[in-house]
Design a protein around this motif. Structure first.
Motif, PDB file in Angstrom:
ATOM      1  N   ARG A 229      22.209 105.123 136.475  1.00 37.50           N
ATOM      2  CA  ARG A 229      23.275 104.741 135.544  1.00 37.50           C
ATOM      3  C   ARG A 229      22.805 104.857 134.096  1.00 37.50           C
ATOM      4  O   ARG A 229      23.545 105.319 133.223  1.00 37.50           O
ATOM      5  CB  ARG A 229      23.731 103.311 135.834  1.00 37.50           C
ATOM      6  N   ARG A 233      24.263 107.326 131.061  1.00 39.51           N
ATOM      7  CA  ARG A 233      24.702 106.799 129.761  1.00 39.51           C
ATOM      8  C   ARG A 233      24.113 107.599 128.602  1.00 39.51           C
ATOM      9  O   ARG A 233      24.737 107.697 127.545  1.00 39.51           O
ATOM     10  CB  ARG A 233      24.332 105.320 129.643  1.00 39.51           C
ATOM     11  N   ASP A 236      26.522 109.996 127.802  1.00 37.44           N
ATOM     12  CA  ASP A 236      27.846 109.401 127.611  1.00 37.44           C
ATOM     13  C   ASP A 236      28.726 109.607 128.839  1.00 37.44           C
ATOM     14  O   ASP A 236      29.931 109.882 128.735  1.00 37.44           O
ATOM     15  CB  ASP A 236      28.541 109.974 126.364  1.00 37.44           C
ATOM     16  N   GLU A 238      29.845 108.302 132.969  1.00 38.05           N
ATOM     17  CA  GLU A 238      30.016 107.142 133.834  1.00 38.05           C
ATOM     18  C   GLU A 238      29.609 107.490 135.264  1.00 38.05           C
ATOM     19  O   GLU A 238      29.645 108.655 135.669  1.00 38.05           O
ATOM     20  CB  GLU A 238      31.475 106.672 133.816  1.00 38.05           C
TER      21      GLU A 238
END
Length: 472
Positions: A229, A233, A236, A238
């Motif tokens: 995760r 990020r 940018d 998900e």
């Protein structure tokens, strides 16, 4: 729940047409969750069930025949793998990060009983079309020793990936790396889920080691999730499955679908283990290659924990010998285990090669959009000056009309006559086109578009390989 007709089937194409393989696929694709994309759906980070498949194209794209190897990156492959992934994902938990009425509606349609029935009918049609070409020129082995020698030779022949080195050389290194990360997001979690799914069952003592390997792979993936995760990020992005559905290459879907389809059929466990064996061999090299280019492109430290979130292997810490794994498979599956394991290795290796080619071509094209605008002008002038007529399609579309991402089976120009439109091939930026603008879209390159003006008229001349070579 999905809306139902009076005969009890979900709204969409009727199941009565099931005798025709293509009609089976069309019926499955008529699920409301698979409807064509709208202008706001370039990404769907909150909705893992929204999976556009361009249903209108299925009226002329045929799946009732085997796909030749040279078409493994073309439109039927992209559309077919989108639908096959939707079938495979029915068997795993897709949990949305939030809930609202549209998400709940798509979830209901996605997991409906009707969708499951249609998926069971469509699966064999799609798998035959998409994967039959992989069996070409595979010499069968006769015993465990011969298999061991064959596997050693095949693994030694696997080349390093080209894509990671290309990423480092591109002007838009961040954009290209984000796109590569989207591809990883599209198939590697699926591959690990497939191995975890196969671990659920009862194994005899002779196969305990196999059960351990399958479980260990998924357990390792669960342990990587926080770092995974964090890695997303940096781009940018998900974690939601299908969040960047429209930007997944068909070859990325193919790699995940391969293991998921094998895991869906317990009789093909030897084949699944062969595919996993290939990933275990190539994974460390592939992981290291991509990890080298991530820090600079994404602005992260070279020792950032998030780098652990990228692993193209299978997470086996203590791999047993090939002889012990094959021996256990033979005990349970007989001599058929030899052919199955061999196919798994060979097919996974071939899909890895196709993916590397596909990703390399896509990011290289996307990095040179201005050059392909120049190419388009040059091609148009050449056609005009030499009075060459070519086949072309003309479209007149209204504001916000959107073309779900797709590929073409031939080179095409896009020439805007009137209005404004937006092309896109990544989540990082868009390509604005207005009246008089032109761009070359090479064969098999993924792209989509949205009309920005009240009306937009544009033409797509079809350019042959020979003509393209003569001009540029």
């Amino acid at each position: 729940m999905a809306d139902h007709d009076q005969d009890g089937s979900a709204a969409g194409k009727p199941l009565q047409r099931a005798a025709d393989p293509d009609a089976v696929v069309v019926a499955f694709a008529s699920n409301p969750a698979f409807r064509a994309a709208e202008w706001s759906e370039l990404s769907t980070p909150d909705n893992p069930y929204r999976r556009p498949v361009r249903p209108d194209d299925l009226e002329w794209v045929k799946f009732n025949r085997e796909m030749p190897a040279e078409k493994s990156m073309r439109l039927s492959a992209l559309l077919g793998h989108r639908m096959l992934r939707n079938i495979n994902d029915l068997e795993i938990s897709l949990v949305a990060p939030r809930d609202d009425e549209p998400i709940a509606g798509d979830r209901s349609s996605f997991y409906s009983q009707d969708n499951r029935i249609r998926s069971a009918m469509a699966r064999p049609v799609l798998e035959r079309h998409l994967y039959s070409f992989l069996d070409d020129a595979l010499e069968p082995v006769s015993d465990a020793d011969e298999l061991s020698a064959w596997v050693s030779k095949r693994l030694a022949e696997t080349k390093d990936l080209v894509a990671p080195s290309v990423l480092e050389q591109l002007t838009g290194a961040r954009e290209a790396t984000v796109f590569a990360l989207i591809q990883y997001h599209g198939f590697m979690p699926a591959a690990r889920a497939a191995l975890g799914r196969a671990a659920i069952g009862e194994f005899p003592q002779s196969a305990d080691e196999i059960g351990r390997l399958l479980q260990e792979s998924y357990t390792d993936w669960v342990g990587r999730r926080p770092d995974y995760r964090a890695l997303l990020r940096y781009g940018d992005l998900e974690q939601t499955p299908g969040a960047y559905w429209q930007l997944l290459l068909g070859s990325s879907l193919a790699r995940g679908n391969h293991l998921m389809s094998l895991a869906s059929d317990a009789a093909r466990l030897p084949e699944l283990l062969g595919a996993a064996w290939l990933l275990n061999h190539t994974g460390p090299r592939d992981t290291d290659a991509f990890r080298r280019c991530l820090p600079d492109a994404l602005g992260m430290g070279a020792d950032d924990d998030a780098l652990r979130g990228l692993d193209l292997g299978v997470g086996w810490d203590d791999t047993p010998t090939l002889e012990s794994v094959v021996g256990a498979l033979i005990t349970s599956f007989g001599q058929a285990a030899l052919t199955g394991f061999q196919k798994g290795v060979a097919h996974a290796a071939r899909l890895r090669e196709i993916w590397d080619d596909d990703l390399t071509l896509q990011v290289s094209w996307a990095d040179k959009i201005e050059l392909h605008k120049e190419y388009a002008e040059k091609i148009h002038r050449y056609l005009e000056d030499n009075r060459i007529e070519v086949d072309l399609d003309t479209f007149v579309e209204s504001e916000e009309e959107t073309s779900t991402t797709h590929v073409h089976n031939e080179h095409r120009l896009v020439m805007v006559e009137e209005g404004d439109m937006r092309f896109w091939n990544n989540v990082t930026h868009t390509i604005e086109l207005t009246a008089g603008d032109k761009i070359l879209i090479p064969v098999t390159r993924l792209h989509g578009s949205t009309v920005l003006s009240g009306v937009c008229t544009y033409h797509q001349p079809i350019i042959s390989d020979d003509l393209l070579k003569n001009i540029i």
